[in-house]
Each structure stands twice: as C-alpha cells, then as structure tokens.
Design a protein around this motif. Sequence first.
Motif, mmCIF file in Angstrom:
data_model
loop_
_atom_site.group_PDB
_atom_site.id
_atom_site.type_symbol
_atom_site.label_atom_id
_atom_site.label_comp_id
_atom_site.label_asym_id
_atom_site.label_seq_id
_atom_site.Cartn_x
_atom_site.Cartn_y
_atom_site.Cartn_z
ATOM 1 N N VAL A 28 0.454 -1.425 0.101
ATOM 2 C CA VAL A 28 0.591 0.423 -0.033
ATOM 3 C C VAL A 28 0.995 1.503 0.526
ATOM 4 C CG1 VAL A 28 -1.654 1.564 1.618
ATOM 5 C CG2 VAL A 28 -1.816 -1.190 1.222
ATOM 6 N N GLY A 29 1.835 0.897 0.991
ATOM 7 C CA GLY A 29 2.736 2.280 1.077
ATOM 8 C C GLY A 29 3.291 2.538 -0.385
ATOM 9 N N PHE B 166 2.254 2.234 -3.214
ATOM 10 C CA PHE B 166 1.836 2.359 -4.310
ATOM 11 C C PHE B 166 0.999 4.405 -3.911
ATOM 12 C CE2 PHE B 166 1.290 -1.915 -5.761
ATOM 13 C CZ PHE B 166 1.465 -1.692 -6.632
ATOM 14 N N PHE B 167 0.965 4.679 -3.280
ATOM 15 C CA PHE B 167 0.717 5.823 -1.845
ATOM 16 C C PHE B 167 2.128 6.592 -2.525
ATOM 17 C CE2 PHE B 167 -2.654 4.190 0.160
ATOM 18 C CZ PHE B 167 -3.838 4.816 -0.498
ATOM 19 N N GLN B 168 3.756 5.987 -2.410
ATOM 20 C CA GLN B 168 4.630 6.658 -2.467
ATOM 21 C C GLN B 168 4.712 7.276 -4.137
ATOM 22 O OE1 GLN B 168 7.804 5.149 -0.751
ATOM 23 N NE2 GLN B 168 9.701 7.123 -1.287
ATOM 24 N N PRO C 89 2.220 8.407 -7.115
ATOM 25 C CA PRO C 89 2.064 10.050 -7.829
ATOM 26 C C PRO C 89 3.473 10.885 -8.422
ATOM 27 C CG PRO C 89 1.374 9.710 -5.537
ATOM 28 C CD PRO C 89 1.549 8.434 -5.276
#
Length: 158
Positions: free
Chosen positions: A74-75, A77-79, A82
Amino acid sequence: MGVLCIAAGEFLRIWAVGYAGASTRARTLGAARDLVTTGPYRYVRNPLYLGNFLLSLGVCFVANVYWLIAVLIVGYFFQYLPIIALEESYLMESCGQVYQTYRERVSRFIPQFHPYPYPSPHDFSFSRAIKSERRTLTAIICVIGLIFARQIVDYKLL
C-alpha cells in the motif's frame, strides 16, 4: 528468500543507474540526461522503483515481519504513483512521441520478457552505478546486520 529479494532489488538498481546515472535520484524534474530505453529500461519503465520494492520486500522476509508486506504494498503505491505521474507528464512534454511509443510498449512495474525494440545509445558504467549506490549498499549492510544482531541476541536470551 529475503536475501534473494534484496540481491535482486539491488542488482536491478545498479543495472538501472549504470545506464541512467545518478541524476535519476534528483529531486527535481528534468535532471536526467534524456530518455533511457536500454538496459533494464528495455523491460520495465521504472526499474529503480521496482528495485526499491524488492529491497523492501526482502527486508520484510529477512526480519520475519510478514504483516509488514501488506503495509509495504500500500505504501509503495501511495509513495510512487504520484511521483511517476509527474515524471511521465514531464517525459511526455519533453520527449513527445518518442516517450509515448516507449510508454505504450513497456510496462510501468511488471518486467516484460521481450525487450523494447528501440534501445537508446546510453552506455553502462559500473563505476557510475557503484558511486550512485554507495549509500544504498551501506544502508542494506547496516539493516541486515542489525536484523541478524537482534536475532542472535534474541536466540541467546532464550
């Protein structure tokens, strides 16, 4: 398994920066020399980010902290999503159709078996790669050393 993931991740990173150079680590867009489509970039558009994922996954395995893998995914893809969106926008603007063709043929994260048919003329430099990766290699050694030291202490305390 963990050591193999770490080794694969760092190999991929060394291979990538050996072609693209340390400018791939820059915090500003436009620092890279130009579009690199050779080496690992013939198989995946973001080999450094894939290498980072493999390194982190390997640390989870070595440390026997399997629940952290879900957090890592999850982290990750969030990092990176963008950042990748900004980079891709910049590359579309600066490289135009050359990047569009590359983007259509090469996957963002999953390496493909057939290489991109139009490699760029970039050369591989082992010294450039090692110079760029010196801190990453030092961090890997320190983290693995600390994990093993903790396991030895835990084993002796049992």
